[in-house]
Design a protein around this motif. Structure first.
Motif, PDB file in Angstrom:
ATOM      1  N   MET A   1       0.843  -1.184   0.000  1.00  0.00           N
ATOM      2  CA  MET A   1       0.000   0.000   0.000  1.00  0.00           C
ATOM      3  C   MET A   1       0.887   1.246   0.000  1.00  0.00           C
ATOM      4  O   MET A   1       1.862   1.328   0.733  1.00  0.00           O
ATOM      5  N   THR A   2       0.548   2.220  -0.819  1.00  0.00           N
ATOM      6  CA  THR A   2       1.340   3.433  -0.889  1.00  0.00           C
ATOM      7  C   THR A   2       0.969   4.369   0.252  1.00  0.00           C
ATOM      8  O   THR A   2      -0.142   4.347   0.764  1.00  0.00           O
ATOM      9  N   GLU A   3       1.941   5.174   0.615  1.00  0.00           N
ATOM     10  CA  GLU A   3       1.749   6.134   1.696  1.00  0.00           C
ATOM     11  C   GLU A   3       0.836   7.263   1.241  1.00  0.00           C
ATOM     12  O   GLU A   3       0.875   7.696   0.098  1.00  0.00           O
ATOM     13  N   HIS A   4       0.029   7.760   2.153  1.00  0.00           N
ATOM     14  CA  HIS A   4      -0.880   8.864   1.839  1.00  0.00           C
ATOM     15  C   HIS A   4      -0.048  10.115   1.529  1.00  0.00           C
ATOM     16  O   HIS A   4       0.913  10.420   2.238  1.00  0.00           O
ATOM     17  N   ARG A   5      -0.404  10.841   0.503  1.00  0.00           N
ATOM     18  CA  ARG A   5       0.377  12.019   0.096  1.00  0.00           C
ATOM     19  C   ARG A   5       0.340  13.134   1.134  1.00  0.00           C
ATOM     20  O   ARG A   5       1.217  13.985   1.187  1.00  0.00           O
ATOM     21  N   LEU A   6      -0.667  13.125   1.989  1.00  0.00           N
ATOM     22  CA  LEU A   6      -0.768  14.124   3.051  1.00  0.00           C
ATOM     23  C   LEU A   6       0.432  14.063   3.996  1.00  0.00           C
ATOM     24  O   LEU A   6       0.881  15.081   4.510  1.00  0.00           O
ATOM     25  N   PHE A   7       0.979  12.872   4.214  1.00  0.00           N
ATOM     26  CA  PHE A   7       2.090  12.697   5.150  1.00  0.00           C
ATOM     27  C   PHE A   7       3.331  13.503   4.734  1.00  0.00           C
ATOM     28  O   PHE A   7       4.096  13.941   5.584  1.00  0.00           O
ATOM     29  N   ALA A   8       3.525  13.674   3.436  1.00  0.00           N
ATOM     30  CA  ALA A   8       4.700  14.386   2.927  1.00  0.00           C
ATOM     31  C   ALA A   8       4.454  15.886   2.748  1.00  0.00           C
ATOM     32  O   ALA A   8       5.380  16.638   2.447  1.00  0.00           O
ATOM     33  N   MET A   9       3.231  16.325   2.960  1.00  0.00           N
ATOM     34  CA  MET A   9       2.894  17.740   2.805  1.00  0.00           C
ATOM     35  C   MET A   9       3.504  18.543   3.957  1.00  0.00           C
ATOM     36  O   MET A   9       3.489  18.098   5.096  1.00  0.00           O
ATOM     37  N   PRO A  10       4.051  19.719   3.663  1.00  0.00           N
ATOM     38  CA  PRO A  10       4.597  20.542   4.751  1.00  0.00           C
ATOM     39  C   PRO A  10       3.488  20.972   5.720  1.00  0.00           C
ATOM     40  O   PRO A  10       2.401  21.372   5.293  1.00  0.00           O
ATOM     41  N   PHE A  11       3.756  20.887   7.018  1.00  0.00           N
ATOM     42  CA  PHE A  11       2.774  21.335   8.006  1.00  0.00           C
ATOM     43  C   PHE A  11       2.464  22.808   7.780  1.00  0.00           C
ATOM     44  O   PHE A  11       1.321  23.233   7.979  1.00  0.00           O
ATOM     45  N   ALA A  12       3.450  23.574   7.330  1.00  0.00           N
ATOM     46  CA  ALA A  12       3.260  25.004   7.072  1.00  0.00           C
ATOM     47  C   ALA A  12       2.211  25.258   5.986  1.00  0.00           C
ATOM     48  O   ALA A  12       1.625  26.335   5.933  1.00  0.00           O
ATOM     49  N   ALA A  13       1.952  24.265   5.140  1.00  0.00           N
ATOM     50  CA  ALA A  13       0.928  24.410   4.104  1.00  0.00           C
ATOM     51  C   ALA A  13      -0.472  24.145   4.654  1.00  0.00           C
ATOM     52  O   ALA A  13      -1.462  24.654   4.128  1.00  0.00           O
ATOM     53  N   VAL A  14      -0.567  23.361   5.726  1.00  0.00           N
ATOM     54  CA  VAL A  14      -1.857  23.007   6.312  1.00  0.00           C
ATOM     55  C   VAL A  14      -2.248  23.993   7.413  1.00  0.00           C
ATOM     56  O   VAL A  14      -3.424  24.318   7.582  1.00  0.00           O
ATOM     57  N   TYR A  15      -1.259  24.484   8.134  1.00  0.00           N
ATOM     58  CA  TYR A  15      -1.491  25.377   9.268  1.00  0.00           C
ATOM     59  C   TYR A  15      -2.373  26.582   8.923  1.00  0.00           C
ATOM     60  O   TYR A  15      -3.329  26.871   9.652  1.00  0.00           O
ATOM     61  N   PRO A  16      -2.125  27.293   7.804  1.00  0.00           N
ATOM     62  CA  PRO A  16      -2.992  28.444   7.486  1.00  0.00           C
ATOM     63  C   PRO A  16      -4.461  28.047   7.300  1.00  0.00           C
ATOM     64  O   PRO A  16      -5.356  28.826   7.619  1.00  0.00           O
ATOM     65  N   ALA A  17      -4.719  26.842   6.810  1.00  0.00           N
ATOM     66  CA  ALA A  17      -6.103  26.398   6.644  1.00  0.00           C
ATOM     67  C   ALA A  17      -6.776  26.237   8.006  1.00  0.00           C
ATOM     68  O   ALA A  17      -7.952  26.590   8.170  1.00  0.00           O
ATOM     69  N   TYR A  18      -6.039  25.707   8.985  1.00  0.00           N
ATOM     70  CA  TYR A  18      -6.588  25.596  10.345  1.00  0.00           C
ATOM     71  C   TYR A  18      -6.903  26.987  10.896  1.00  0.00           C
ATOM     72  O   TYR A  18      -7.980  27.212  11.456  1.00  0.00           O
ATOM     73  N   VAL A  19      -5.972  27.916  10.731  1.00  0.00           N
ATOM     74  CA  VAL A  19      -6.158  29.271  11.254  1.00  0.00           C
ATOM     75  C   VAL A  19      -7.329  29.958  10.551  1.00  0.00           C
ATOM     76  O   VAL A  19      -8.182  30.569  11.210  1.00  0.00           O
ATOM     77  N   ASN A  20      -7.392  29.845   9.234  1.00  0.00           N
ATOM     78  CA  ASN A  20      -8.486  30.479   8.480  1.00  0.00           C
ATOM     79  C   ASN A  20      -9.839  29.937   8.899  1.00  0.00           C
ATOM     80  O   ASN A  20     -10.799  30.700   9.053  1.00  0.00           O
ATOM     81  N   LYS A  21      -9.920  28.619   9.083  1.00  0.00           N
ATOM     82  CA  LYS A  21     -11.190  28.012   9.492  1.00  0.00           C
ATOM     83  C   LYS A  21     -11.640  28.582  10.831  1.00  0.00           C
ATOM     84  O   LYS A  21     -12.798  28.942  11.012  1.00  0.00           O
ATOM     85  N   ALA A  22     -10.723  28.671  11.778  1.00  0.00           N
ATOM     86  CA  ALA A  22     -11.054  29.188  13.105  1.00  0.00           C
ATOM     87  C   ALA A  22     -11.404  30.677  13.051  1.00  0.00           C
ATOM     88  O   ALA A  22     -12.383  31.116  13.663  1.00  0.00           O
ATOM     89  N   GLU A  23     -10.607  31.452  12.321  1.00  0.00           N
ATOM     90  CA  GLU A  23     -10.837  32.902  12.263  1.00  0.00           C
ATOM     91  C   GLU A  23     -12.151  33.244  11.582  1.00  0.00           C
ATOM     92  O   GLU A  23     -12.801  34.218  11.951  1.00  0.00           O
ATOM     93  N   ARG A  24     -12.559  32.455  10.591  1.00  0.00           N
ATOM     94  CA  ARG A  24     -13.856  32.700   9.931  1.00  0.00           C
ATOM     95  C   ARG A  24     -15.012  32.567  10.916  1.00  0.00           C
ATOM     96  O   ARG A  24     -16.072  33.158  10.723  1.00  0.00           O
ATOM     97  N   LYS A  25     -14.801  31.788  11.964  1.00  0.00           N
ATOM     98  CA  LYS A  25     -15.843  31.560  12.962  1.00  0.00           C
ATOM     99  C   LYS A  25     -15.618  32.365  14.240  1.00  0.00           C
ATOM    100  O   LYS A  25     -16.197  32.080  15.276  1.00  0.00           O
TER     101      LYS A  25
END
Length: 116
Positions: free
Chosen positions: A1-25
């Motif tokens: 089974m191949t590794e999920h591509r999310l594992f290799a994604m930089p955390f810095a690329a995901v972090y703004p999405a977490y912040v944006n989601k919270a700030e919108r609310k």
């Protein structure tokens, strides 16, 4: 089974999405940071260092100083998947963080989000 591509994604690329989601609310970046630090054991400087060095998600969680023992209390559904039923430990940690940010964005009290 191949590794999920999310594992290799930089955390810095995901972090703004977490912040944006919270700030919108109406929540803040500091609250998102608090949730991330609670789950992973990073302090504010450690979290910022991991964002700045563009660590991938696998390294971000592998380097976490101390995953919180109450993380097993994080249950529910994220993206149609039960958090507690995820078999892969890394994917479960990612889903736990997703769930915490979801709860924060939905207006839950910080004490409840942090399983106090």
């Amino acid at each position: 089974m191949t590794e999920h591509r999310l594992f290799a994604m930089p955390f810095a690329a995901v972090y703004p999405a977490y912040v944006n989601k919270a700030e919108r609310k109406g929540r803040t970046r500091a609250e998102v940071d608090q949730v991330i630090c609670w789950l992973t054991g990073y302090d504010a400087a450690g979290l910022q260092a991991r964002i700045d060095d563009r660590s991938d998600i696998r390294s971000f969680f592998a380097g976490a100083p101390a995953l919180h023992p109450n993380r097993t209390l994080i249950t529910g559904v994220v993206c149609g998947v039960r958090v507690e039923a995820v078999q892969d430990p890394l994917m479960q940690q990612i889903r736990q963080l997703d769930k915490l940010v979801d709860e924060l964005a939905k207006g839950k009290a910080m004490e409840k989000v942090l399983r106090a």
